[in-house]
Design an enzyme around this catalytic site. Structure first.
Site, PDB file in Angstrom:
ATOM      1  CE1 TYR A 180      40.195  60.730  -2.204  1.00  0.00           C
ATOM      2  CE2 TYR A 180      41.270  60.354  -0.108  1.00  0.00           C
ATOM      3  CZ  TYR A 180      41.217  61.008  -1.319  1.00  0.00           C
ATOM      4  OH  TYR A 180      42.177  61.925  -1.660  1.00  0.00           O
ATOM      5  CB  CYS A 181      37.973  55.312  -5.115  1.00  0.00           C
ATOM      6  SG  CYS A 181      36.280  54.744  -4.861  1.00  0.00           S
ATOM      7  NE  ARG A 182      34.612  58.967 -10.853  1.00  0.00           N
ATOM      8  CZ  ARG A 182      33.273  59.002 -10.858  1.00  0.00           C
ATOM      9  NH1 ARG A 182      32.642  60.058 -10.433  1.00  0.00           N
ATOM     10  NH2 ARG A 182      32.582  57.966 -11.277  1.00  0.00           N
TER      11      ARG A 182
ATOM     12  N   GLY B  68      33.497  55.986  -4.406  1.00  0.00           N
ATOM     13  CA  GLY B  68      33.335  55.013  -3.337  1.00  0.00           C
ATOM     14  C   GLY B  68      33.188  53.587  -3.841  1.00  0.00           C
TER      15      GLY B  68
ATOM     16  CG  LEU C 272      37.512  63.683  -4.573  1.00  0.00           C
ATOM     17  CD1 LEU C 272      38.202  64.246  -3.332  1.00  0.00           C
ATOM     18  CD2 LEU C 272      38.473  63.675  -5.752  1.00  0.00           C
TER      19      LEU C 272
END
Length: 175
Positions: free
Chosen positions: A62-64, A66, A91
């Site tokens: 995951y990132c902030r 997607g 996130l």
């Protein structure tokens, strides 16, 4: 092939099947907010990191939002995990699903502070230049400073911002 899964399904995989949460954001972002138990593996250096010792587990990247994860499927798959998943919405999607995160109060990353300060000064000086022409030169000075910082790697605005109270590290015992 990487499959996208909902944050709820990602939490279930983590809790019930011991899947590994991997945060591909940068360290400053991770320090501010992350999912409990997640490992930090910044996308910017991911290909340089050694192989993960837990490759037999499924990995939930995951990132902030997607986007970074979605834009780099080959890099993520190349890590060699038993199964590779993307957490839909990153996130932000995790939080929207009502799932818990760990938050810490840390200053904004310095590049964002510089963008905000420079942008604010240019905007204000531009408005003031309509009535006082001297502000036109201050606007030019800010632009020249940004060009100088980009060319030399020396940013005077960063040096000033680093001395601001919100960027100073607190000693033990200070609130």
């Amino acid at each position: 092939m990487i499959r996208s899964i909902s944050p709820i399904e990602a939490k279930r995989l983590r809790d019930e099947e011991n899947a590994l949460l991997v945060d591909i954001r940068e360290p400053e972002e991770f320090a501010r907010e992350h999912i409990e138990g997640a490992r930090l593996a910044p996308l910017s250096v991911l290909s340089l990191l050694p192989s993960d010792p837990d490759r037999e587990r499924a990995a939930l990247f995951y990132c902030r939002s997607g986007r970074r994860a979605k834009d780099n499927p080959m890099t993520l798959e190349g890590r060699g995990f038993a199964a590779t998943f993307l957490v839909e919405g990153g996130l932000e999607g995790w939080k929207k699903a009502g799932l818990p995160v760990i938050r810490r109060h840390t200053p904004l990353p310095m590049p964002r502070q510089i963008q905000m300060a420079a942008g604010s000064l240019v905007f204000i000086f531009s408005l003031l230049s309509f009535s006082i022409s001297a502000f036109t030169w201050l606007t030019c000075f800010i632009g020249a400073g940004l060009v100088f910082a980009g060319y030399t790697g020396i940013c005077l605005m960063a040096a000033v911002l680093a001395r601001m109270p919100w960027n100073r590290q607190k000693s033990c015992g200070q609130p």
